[in-house]
Design a protein around this motif. Sequence first.
Motif, PDB file in Angstrom:
ATOM      1  N   GLU A 127      -1.173  28.243  32.312  1.00 36.27           N
ATOM      2  CA  GLU A 127      -1.915  29.478  32.112  1.00 36.27           C
ATOM      3  C   GLU A 127      -3.372  29.175  32.421  1.00 36.27           C
ATOM      4  O   GLU A 127      -4.053  28.492  31.649  1.00 36.27           O
ATOM      5  CB  GLU A 127      -1.733  30.014  30.693  1.00 36.27           C
ATOM      6  CG  GLU A 127      -0.327  30.531  30.433  1.00 36.27           C
ATOM      7  CD  GLU A 127      -0.196  31.244  29.092  1.00 36.27           C
ATOM      8  OE1 GLU A 127      -1.198  31.237  28.331  1.00 36.27           O
ATOM      9  OE2 GLU A 127       0.882  31.794  28.822  1.00 36.27           O
ATOM     10  N   GLN A 128      -3.829  29.679  33.566  1.00 40.44           N
ATOM     11  CA  GLN A 128      -5.154  29.302  34.057  1.00 40.44           C
ATOM     12  C   GLN A 128      -6.268  29.822  33.162  1.00 40.44           C
ATOM     13  O   GLN A 128      -7.304  29.181  33.007  1.00 40.44           O
ATOM     14  CB  GLN A 128      -5.325  29.820  35.494  1.00 40.44           C
ATOM     15  CG  GLN A 128      -4.247  29.372  36.475  1.00 40.44           C
ATOM     16  CD  GLN A 128      -4.204  27.862  36.664  1.00 40.44           C
ATOM     17  OE1 GLN A 128      -5.191  27.179  36.414  1.00 40.44           O
ATOM     18  NE2 GLN A 128      -3.057  27.351  37.085  1.00 40.44           N
ATOM     19  N   VAL A 154      -2.858  10.899  31.896  1.00 36.49           N
ATOM     20  CA  VAL A 154      -4.119  11.544  31.516  1.00 36.49           C
ATOM     21  C   VAL A 154      -3.995  12.334  30.217  1.00 36.49           C
ATOM     22  O   VAL A 154      -4.989  12.562  29.537  1.00 36.49           O
ATOM     23  CB  VAL A 154      -4.600  12.473  32.649  1.00 36.49           C
ATOM     24  CG1 VAL A 154      -5.018  11.662  33.865  1.00 36.49           C
ATOM     25  CG2 VAL A 154      -3.538  13.500  33.043  1.00 36.49           C
ATOM     26  N   VAL A 155      -2.771  12.780  29.868  1.00 37.93           N
ATOM     27  CA  VAL A 155      -2.554  13.516  28.613  1.00 37.93           C
ATOM     28  C   VAL A 155      -1.183  13.162  28.086  1.00 37.93           C
ATOM     29  O   VAL A 155      -0.222  13.022  28.854  1.00 37.93           O
ATOM     30  CB  VAL A 155      -2.648  15.054  28.821  1.00 37.93           C
ATOM     31  CG1 VAL A 155      -2.259  15.777  27.522  1.00 37.93           C
ATOM     32  CG2 VAL A 155      -4.036  15.478  29.247  1.00 37.93           C
ATOM     33  N   GLN A 156      -1.071  12.999  26.755  1.00 42.99           N
ATOM     34  CA  GLN A 156       0.233  12.779  26.110  1.00 42.99           C
ATOM     35  C   GLN A 156       0.252  13.572  24.820  1.00 42.99           C
ATOM     36  O   GLN A 156      -0.661  13.452  24.003  1.00 42.99           O
ATOM     37  CB  GLN A 156       0.463  11.298  25.847  1.00 42.99           C
ATOM     38  CG  GLN A 156       1.825  11.021  25.179  1.00 42.99           C
ATOM     39  CD  GLN A 156       2.147   9.546  25.136  1.00 42.99           C
ATOM     40  OE1 GLN A 156       1.967   8.840  26.132  1.00 42.99           O
ATOM     41  NE2 GLN A 156       2.615   9.059  23.992  1.00 42.99           N
ATOM     42  N   ASN A 200      -7.925  21.473  29.216  1.00 44.02           N
ATOM     43  CA  ASN A 200      -9.264  21.930  29.573  1.00 44.02           C
ATOM     44  C   ASN A 200     -10.127  20.800  30.135  1.00 44.02           C
ATOM     45  O   ASN A 200     -11.036  21.036  30.934  1.00 44.02           O
ATOM     46  CB  ASN A 200      -9.931  22.553  28.351  1.00 44.02           C
ATOM     47  CG  ASN A 200     -11.205  23.294  28.698  1.00 44.02           C
ATOM     48  OD1 ASN A 200     -11.189  24.176  29.556  1.00 44.02           O
ATOM     49  ND2 ASN A 200     -12.307  22.929  28.064  1.00 44.02           N
ATOM     50  N   ALA A 201      -9.835  19.555  29.719  1.00 38.68           N
ATOM     51  CA  ALA A 201     -10.658  18.417  30.160  1.00 38.68           C
ATOM     52  C   ALA A 201     -10.270  17.928  31.549  1.00 38.68           C
ATOM     53  O   ALA A 201     -10.990  17.118  32.142  1.00 38.68           O
ATOM     54  CB  ALA A 201     -10.536  17.272  29.153  1.00 38.68           C
ATOM     55  N   LEU A 202      -9.160  18.418  32.067  1.00 42.12           N
ATOM     56  CA  LEU A 202      -8.706  17.925  33.372  1.00 42.12           C
ATOM     57  C   LEU A 202      -9.365  18.709  34.505  1.00 42.12           C
ATOM     58  O   LEU A 202      -9.587  19.914  34.408  1.00 42.12           O
ATOM     59  CB  LEU A 202      -7.186  18.049  33.488  1.00 42.12           C
ATOM     60  CG  LEU A 202      -6.364  17.257  32.460  1.00 42.12           C
ATOM     61  CD1 LEU A 202      -4.879  17.415  32.752  1.00 42.12           C
ATOM     62  CD2 LEU A 202      -6.762  15.791  32.456  1.00 42.12           C
ATOM     63  N   LYS A 203      -9.644  18.013  35.597  1.00 36.26           N
ATOM     64  CA  LYS A 203     -10.201  18.643  36.774  1.00 36.26           C
ATOM     65  C   LYS A 203      -9.105  19.422  37.514  1.00 36.26           C
ATOM     66  O   LYS A 203      -7.911  19.176  37.325  1.00 36.26           O
ATOM     67  CB  LYS A 203     -10.802  17.590  37.712  1.00 36.26           C
ATOM     68  CG  LYS A 203     -11.974  16.827  37.119  1.00 36.26           C
ATOM     69  CD  LYS A 203     -12.480  15.795  38.115  1.00 36.26           C
ATOM     70  CE  LYS A 203     -13.660  15.005  37.537  1.00 36.26           C
ATOM     71  NZ  LYS A 203     -14.163  13.981  38.496  1.00 36.26           N
TER      72      LYS A 203
END
Length: 878
Positions: free
Chosen positions: A808-809, A836-838, A853-856
Motif C-alpha cells: 500500500e503505497q 532489510v526487514v524482519q 517507510n524506511a526503505l528506498k
Amino acid sequence: MLFAFIGLGSFQLNAQTNGTFNGTIDALWTNTNNWTGNTIADATGEATIDAHVALDGITPIIVGSVNSNNGISNTARIFSSGILQLNGSSSDYIIRQWVGQGTTFNCDVTVNINNKNFLTRNSANSKLIFADTYTLALGSNRINIVNAAPNPVELNGTVTGSGNIFMISDGSNGGVIFGASSDFVGYSGTFVTTNNSIISNTTSVVSSNINLREEASFTINVANTFEGNIIRNFRGVDLISTVTFNANQNNMGSLTVDREELALDFGVNVTEVIFSGYSTSSTEGEVDLRNYTNGVLRIGTTATEVSQVILDTWLIDGVEPADGTITQDSSGFITIPVNGITSTTGQDINWEDTTSWVGGVVPGPTDNAVILGSLIINSDVTINNLTIINDSPVAEKVTVMPGHSITVNGDAITRHNLYGESTSSSFSSIILNGSVSQNVSYNRYVNATPGNDLISAPIVEVFTDIAASFLENPANPTQKAFGPFNTVSGLYENWDSSINGSDALVLGKGYRAATTAGSNVEFKGEPASPIADITIAITDGGHTSYGTWNLIGNPFPSYLDFTTFFDLNKTQFDTGVFQAVYGYNGAASGNKWETYNNLNLPPDDKIAPGQGFFVKTPASTSGTVTFTPAMRTIGSDDDFVVERSSENSNIALAKLLLSNSSDTYSTDIYFVDNQTRGLDPGYDAGAYVGASNGIYTNLVENNTGIDMAIQALPYDDFNDVVVPLSTNGEAGIQLTIGIDIETVSIPSNINVYLEDNVTNTWTLLNTGDYVFTPSSALNGTGRFYVHFSNTTLALNENVLNGLDIHTEQSSKTVVVKGQLNTDTTAVIYDVQGRLVVQNALNASNTTNTINVNALKAGIYIVELKSNTQNRTQKIIIK
C-alpha cells in the motif's frame, strides 16, 4: 378685393418656419438656445436634427417634418421622451434619414398627414428604427417607406391605425423588418411592397394583408403569427414575388394570385402552412412550389378550392410538370408526385405485409417509401428515402417496434411521425444516414424507483418537455428523480422543473432517472447529424471517492457497437485497473453493476439506445469521449442485464458466485492468450467504487489491494494458479460460494478448489458448492482462495501460497492478508539479497502489516517462513 383676400390667405397658410436643432445647451427640443438662431421649427416646418433630442415628455411636439442630418458628424440621432407629431411640410417626406449612423425614435410618433414618405438615404450604416415600447400611430394616413439603404427599417414597437404602409423601391431596397416585440394588433391597414422585402420576426399576431408587387418578398420566421391575406398583385410582368415560410402558419387568410408569378418557398422545418381559401383573376399567375414536400400546404378544406385548371399552371421548383401532376386532396392539401413505393391508407398495418403497399411490393434497400397510412415495423427494414406525407385526416406515421429497426440511407421527411418504441427488455433502432426534415420520437423505457435507471438522451430534448414523466418529490412536486452525476459532490442531482425547465439535455451525457411505475419517456426532436461526431468531456471533479467517475451515455436512437466504441475511447478512460465501462442494471438484488471491457462484452456487443453508464478518468486529468455515427447499429437485447464473453478460440471463463437467500453476486476470471498475472488494462477491471456487498478477486501478481470485477490471466494458468478472493457480507447469514455452471468454459479436467483459511477446509467446486455461515462480517481478502489445478490437490498443500501479499503505497506498508495456521515470519530482502526487514506475523490476525517507510523505492523480495513451509514474492515500493 376678394381675390386679394384669397391670395393673402393662401400665403399665410403655406408659410412655414424651419429650424436646425444643434443641442448646444442640452437635448431639449423646447429650449430655443438649442436651435440655430433660436428658431424652433413650427407645426408645418422642417426640423433639421444635428444632435440627440429630448421631446417635451408631456405635450406633443408638433412639426411638419424631421430631417436627421447625422451625416455631418457621422453619429446616430436619437429622439426620446415624449410624442412627436408629424403634420407635413412642403417636402415629400416627413422623416428623412441622411447618410450616417441612423436615427432611432425612442418616443411615440403620430402621423397627421396623408401620403408622405419615410425616406432613408443609401449608406452602409444608415438605419431608421422605431424602438420597442413606443407607438407609431398612423390613423387613416398612408405612409410610404422609401428605403434606399441596405438595412431594413425596423418596426419594434406598436403600430396602430388603418392607413396603408407602402414599401417603395429605391436603391438597395433594405425593406422593412418586424421586430420580435412589434405589435400590430391595433393596425388594420395593408402592407404593400414593391421590390422590397418584409421580414416578420414578431411574436404577436399580424392580421393585416400583405400585397406583393414586382419582385417583392415576405418572409415569416415565427410560427403561427400571420393571419392576414397574401395578395400577389398584377404589377410586374415576368417578375416573381416570393413568400418564404420558415415557420408553421396554421391560420392564414386567403391566398390571391393575380396574373403574375408567386413563389412559395418552404423552410426545411416547416410542416404546416394553411390558407383559408384561394382566389384569382381571369388571368391566373403561376405559383411555384419551392422545396415543397407533400402534406405541408393546405388551401381550404376541399379538393376543389383550387381548380385543376389552375393547378395545371403551377410549377415545382421552377419546372412546369405535366398536367394533372399537382393535385389537391380531399382535405385541401396540395400534393405533388413523390418517386417511390406508396403505402395504402390503412391504420396500424404491417410494413412487412405486401397488402400494405400499392402494387404489393414491400420497399427494399434501394427503394423510396412514401407513407400514406399508419405502418408498424416488426422486422429490420432498410430503405433509400422515407417520406411521410401528412398527418390529416389519417394519422400517417411509422412505428418501429422493440427489437426491430429502420435504416434510411437517403433522406427522411418524418412529419414528426417516426417513432421508436422500447420495453424494459428490448429496444428499437432508428438509423438515419441522410438529411432529416422534422422530428423523430423515441419512447425510451425508464425503470421505476427504487431500482432507478441510468439513461442518456437519444434525441436532443429540453427538460421541461419530459419532466412530467419522472418520479416527483412528494414534498416538492417540481423536483424530479432525474439529473446528472456531480463529480464535485459525488452525488446524483435532482433537477427541478421550475429551475431546470429550460435546460437542454446534452447528447453523450448520462442522467440518473426514475419513473413512478416503469414507463416510456418520449424524447422528441431532430436526431444527431449522421455525419457529425458527438463528443463529451470527462473530468476529475475533485470528490475524494467519486470525482473521476463520469456518467455518460449512448446519444443515438439506435444501439451502439461496444467494441468500436471501447477501442476508440479506452485511452481516454483510466489507463490502469479501471479501464472499463460500468453499467447499472437496476437489479432488485445481487450484482447491480455490470463491468465491460475487451473481455467481457455487453449483450451482443451492443449498448442499448439511450443507455447511460460510468467511465473513470485518471485523477486530476480530463479527456474527451467520442461517439461516431459509424458506431450505430441495430439490435434487440435489453440494456445492461446479461453478459457474454468475447469470441476467441483461446479464452476460458470461470465465473464465481456468492449468494444468500435473496441475492447473488459474481466475479469473472478469464484465462486468455497474451495476458499476464499482473494488471492488463482494458482486460482486467476493478469493481465500480459504488459497489458494496459481493465477491471479487485480487490480482495474482503486483496486487495493490483493489477489488477486481474482472481478472484476466494467461490462458494456461488454469493448470496451476491461486487467485485471492475478496468477499463482503454480513455476519450470521448463510452464504454459498460456487461456480456458475451455465457460463463456465475452462477445460473439464481442471479442478477448482476453494480454500477457507478460517475453517482450514478445501472444497472442490466442480462437484459442489461451499456453504457456510460467517461468525463475523466478511470484508475483503485473506480468508478465501481459489486454486485452479489439473491435478488433485493434497490436503497438506502449502497454505502460504494462498496468502495475499501486496504493498500500500500511501501508507508505505506491506500487507499480508489471510489466515495463518502456525507461527510465521516475514523477511524482506533487497535485490542484492541483503535482509532489510524482519517481522513476526500474528497468527490470530487475518491481516498483518509491515512498515517499510524506511526503505528506498525499488524492487524487494518478501519471504514468508513457518516451521514447515515457505513462500517468496516480488514487490515494488515506490
